[in-house]
Design an enzyme around this catalytic site. Sequence first.
Site, PDB file in Angstrom:
ATOM      1  N   CYS A 179       0.851  -1.193   0.000  1.00  0.00           N
ATOM      2  CA  CYS A 179       0.000   0.000   0.000  1.00  0.00           C
ATOM      3  C   CYS A 179       0.888   1.246   0.000  1.00  0.00           C
ATOM      4  O   CYS A 179       1.699   1.401  -0.888  1.00  0.00           O
ATOM      5  CB  CYS A 179      -0.966  -0.026   1.178  1.00  0.00           C
ATOM      6  SG  CYS A 179      -2.031  -1.478   1.235  1.00  0.00           S
ATOM      7  N   ASP A 209      -8.375  -1.628  -7.631  1.00  0.00           N
ATOM      8  CA  ASP A 209      -7.719  -0.637  -6.776  1.00  0.00           C
ATOM      9  C   ASP A 209      -7.903   0.758  -7.355  1.00  0.00           C
ATOM     10  O   ASP A 209      -7.226   1.139  -8.311  1.00  0.00           O
ATOM     11  CB  ASP A 209      -6.236  -0.967  -6.651  1.00  0.00           C
ATOM     12  CG  ASP A 209      -5.529  -0.142  -5.592  1.00  0.00           C
ATOM     13  OD1 ASP A 209      -6.104   0.871  -5.135  1.00  0.00           O
ATOM     14  OD2 ASP A 209      -4.412  -0.514  -5.209  1.00  0.00           O
ATOM     15  N   HIS A 252      -7.245  -3.641  -3.318  1.00  0.00           N
ATOM     16  CA  HIS A 252      -6.180  -2.951  -2.610  1.00  0.00           C
ATOM     17  C   HIS A 252      -6.021  -3.573  -1.227  1.00  0.00           C
ATOM     18  O   HIS A 252      -6.991  -3.685  -0.479  1.00  0.00           O
ATOM     19  CB  HIS A 252      -6.536  -1.461  -2.477  1.00  0.00           C
ATOM     20  CG  HIS A 252      -5.501  -0.656  -1.768  1.00  0.00           C
ATOM     21  ND1 HIS A 252      -4.352  -0.226  -2.378  1.00  0.00           N
ATOM     22  CD2 HIS A 252      -5.430  -0.219  -0.487  1.00  0.00           C
ATOM     23  CE1 HIS A 252      -3.619   0.452  -1.514  1.00  0.00           C
ATOM     24  NE2 HIS A 252      -4.262   0.473  -0.351  1.00  0.00           N
TER      25      HIS A 252
END
Length: 251
Positions: A134, A189, A221
């Site tokens: 991330c 995402d 994500h």
Amino acid sequence: MATVHGTDIDIPTPDGIADAYLTHPDDGAPHPAVLLYMDAFGLRPHLKKMADRIAAAGYTVLLPNLFYRGGRAPLFELPEFIDPAERPNLFESITPFIFALTPELAMSDAEAYLSWLAASPLTTDGPAGVTGYCMGGNIALRTAGTHPTRVAAAACFHGGRLANDAPDSPHLLAGNITAELYFGHADQDGGNPAEQIDHLEKTLTAAGVRHSGGIYPGAQHGFTQADTSAYDAEADKRHWEDLLALFARTL
């Protein structure tokens, strides 16, 4: 897989002391260094387990609390299983820490983390591997471009804003990168849309950067994080195979 020894440690930086987790094979020998960058949920048991898994493959792994300027981890209360849909206000606590960690501060910290690893008797000579998740994926790419002599490999999983319009977008550092890169993009995402993935790919190719990876179909994500609702077991399995293969051929 080796048995590992993990411990909580402190890393000095220009801005204070970063609390961190260090793990390595329990054999008394030095091993190649790996720097693991956390996601926005922070340094927590699941990430320590991930660090242990990398260490068991033969590496000395440092997992720092990137938000150390705000205090030692944990900085916010997290449930054992993180489902943002059930905690809609969770990111109100986290977002200020994300925005406070500017690229300049993150790269100052990267210098401290990489220097600590290089000086440790637990690591072998030579550049390190880096992996990030991330927000940590963005920082991993930036680290490869900012400290090219210190990084042999960098992986980025479900990273965001990798090739954005900002003047400090990490993809603009492509010309400095000497490391081999790997990207595991989630196709569900919103923070990493297809046009940014394409722009990143073209930029890295034009700069002659060795890179591989691609889009993980059906993944959201955060797909590598088993303590969250975004977890995808099949995509995570591929992530481990690809990450450890990258380190095996570069470190």
